[in-house]
Design an enzyme around this catalytic site. Structure first.
Site, PDB file in Angstrom:
ATOM      1  N   THR A 185     -55.652  55.789  -9.546  1.00  0.00           N
ATOM      2  CA  THR A 185     -55.233  56.736  -8.503  1.00  0.00           C
ATOM      3  C   THR A 185     -56.245  56.752  -7.369  1.00  0.00           C
ATOM      4  O   THR A 185     -57.452  56.579  -7.598  1.00  0.00           O
ATOM      5  CB  THR A 185     -55.091  58.189  -9.026  1.00  0.00           C
ATOM      6  N   ASP A 229     -56.858  59.396  -5.956  1.00  0.00           N
ATOM      7  CA  ASP A 229     -57.404  60.757  -6.004  1.00  0.00           C
ATOM      8  C   ASP A 229     -58.714  60.854  -6.787  1.00  0.00           C
ATOM      9  O   ASP A 229     -59.460  61.825  -6.635  1.00  0.00           O
ATOM     10  CB  ASP A 229     -56.386  61.721  -6.634  1.00  0.00           C
TER      11      ASP A 229
HETATM   12  O1  F6P Z   1     -51.721  60.774  -6.642  1.00  0.00           O
HETATM   13  C1  F6P Z   1     -51.707  60.018  -5.497  1.00  0.00           C
HETATM   14  C2  F6P Z   1     -51.040  60.767  -4.387  1.00  0.00           C
HETATM   15  O2  F6P Z   1     -51.009  59.923  -3.258  1.00  0.00           O
HETATM   16  C3  F6P Z   1     -51.647  62.107  -4.026  1.00  0.00           C
HETATM   17  O3  F6P Z   1     -52.815  61.964  -3.261  1.00  0.00           O
HETATM   18  C4  F6P Z   1     -50.502  62.787  -3.322  1.00  0.00           C
HETATM   19  O4  F6P Z   1     -50.602  64.176  -3.418  1.00  0.00           O
HETATM   20  C5  F6P Z   1     -49.316  62.278  -4.090  1.00  0.00           C
HETATM   21  O5  F6P Z   1     -49.698  61.080  -4.719  1.00  0.00           O
HETATM   22  C6  F6P Z   1     -48.090  61.997  -3.256  1.00  0.00           C
HETATM   23  O6  F6P Z   1     -47.036  61.708  -4.128  1.00  0.00           O
HETATM   24  P1  F6P Z   1     -45.657  61.020  -3.753  1.00  0.00           P
HETATM   25  O7  F6P Z   1     -45.870  59.529  -3.774  1.00  0.00           O
HETATM   26  O8  F6P Z   1     -44.734  61.431  -4.857  1.00  0.00           O
HETATM   27  O9  F6P Z   1     -45.253  61.515  -2.413  1.00  0.00           O
END
Ligand code: F6P
Length: 339
Positions: free
Chosen positions: A131, A133
């Protein structure tokens, strides 16, 4: 031995390098057969997979995204639109029907949680943390983080020049879900004047005072780096909320930028390519050793593993006493918590 690999959850740079790491060492070192499951856990539910030969694993090291596709399918979460009655049972059945001896799950917190539940259902599972994150419990670093950090830092660098030309306050929103790792690191790397992260409660009055003081000192512009997960009473984005408050309270001309999915796209950094290769080959070794129910991790800078059941459901947030916060404060960076 036939093994399956899947990638689930939000994508990030380095997934293909990881698939390559697992797949190549499984084939070349251990003589295993490798199957790529398409679109995360959906592929296991609906028998959507491809054979991953050595040839298919070539040329993907530098490729962004995931050649297997991904999805947010959470088989242990019931929903009204479910087409399959008992999804976990179906997955266990399909795993056996496919003749798999092990399943490698590349993903974030949600994926590791699912991986653990499948392991408890008797499947031989290995998790690999992924990730941008950097918020997965049990590992010091996830691949994807370094690439996203490089992208975010470069983007903020670019905001400095346009902020300077127009004498503006620039507010930039950085991803990270509930954690502030990416905002903290990119904010420090790019010389952000104010950095707001979910782990440090801030006072908007303090933020505005810091910016007003900078303007008074003759600083032509300011950069405010905001994590998407900060406390935000408005229905707007974090960047929009903060930028409107700054404009209203200080009168300083302010603009907002939401960096968004740019942070997840494109080729992995050299560091992430190396980390992905290390984690991937380690995962293949765990399978060879019949050591299942584990997540590959980084501890004290070395590649190791820990039980998946210790990981599931926990978040790795920035500790309040994280040394980088103190160091940044010493050079005048504000976290909006005190003057
Ligand atoms: O976990 C990675 C991430 O990019 C986060 O930083 C963000 O909050 C989320 O995924 C966004 O998710 P999605 O791809 O479902 O819009």
């Amino acid at each position: 031995m036939k093994i399956g690999i899947l990638s689930a959850g939000g994508d990030c740079p380095g997934i293909n390098a990881t698939i390559r790491g697992v797949g190549k060492s499984a084939i070349l070192e251990y003589g295993m057969e490798v199957v790529g499951i398409n679109n995360g856990f959906s592929g296991l539910l609906y028998n959507d997979y491809i054979e991953l030969t050595e040839q298919k694993l070539s040329g993907i090291l530098t490729l962004g995204g995931t050649i297997l596709g991904t999805s947010r399918e959470k088989p242990f979460k019931k929903s009204d639109t479910d087409l399959v009655e008992d999804k976990p049972n179906e997955i266990v059945q399909n795993y056996h029907d496919l003749g798999l001896s092990a399943l490698v799950c590349i993903g974030g917190n949600g994926t590791q949680k699912t991986a653990n539940l499948l392991s408890q259902r008797g499947l031989n599972v290995i998790g690999i943390p992924k990730t941008i994150d950097n918020d997965i419990y049990g590992t010091e670093q996830t691949f994807g983080f370094d690439s996203a950090l490089t992208i975010a830092t470069e983007a903020i660098d670019r905001l400095h020049t346009t902020a300077n030309s127009h004498r503006r306050v620039m507010v930039i929103e950085i991803m990270g879900h509930h954690a502030g790792w990416l905002a903290l690191y990119s904010g420090i790397a790019s010389g952000g004047d104010v950095i707001l992260i979910p782990e440090i409660p801030f006072d908007i009055k303090v933020v505005c005072k810091v910016l007003a003081q900078r303007a008074k000192k003759g600083k032509p512009y300011s950069i405010v780096v905001v994590a998407e997960g900060i406390q935000n009473p408005s229905k707007r984005s974090a960047a929009s909320y903060i930028s409107k408050e700054i404009m209203k309270r200080t009168g300083l001309e302010t603009r907002e930028t939401i960096l968004g999915y740019i942070q997840r796209g494109g080729s992995p950094s050299a560091t992430d390519r190396i980390l992905s290769t290390q984690l991937g080959t380690y995962a293949a070794k765990l399978i060879h050793d019949n050591n299942f129910g584990q997540m590959v991790s980084v501890k004290d800078g070395a590649i190791t593993h820990l039980p998946l059941e210790e990981v599931g459901g926990k978040l790795r947030l920035v500790p309040k006493d994280f040394p980088l916060i103190e160091q940044a404060k010493r050079i005048g960076t504000s976290f909006g918590d005190s003057l």
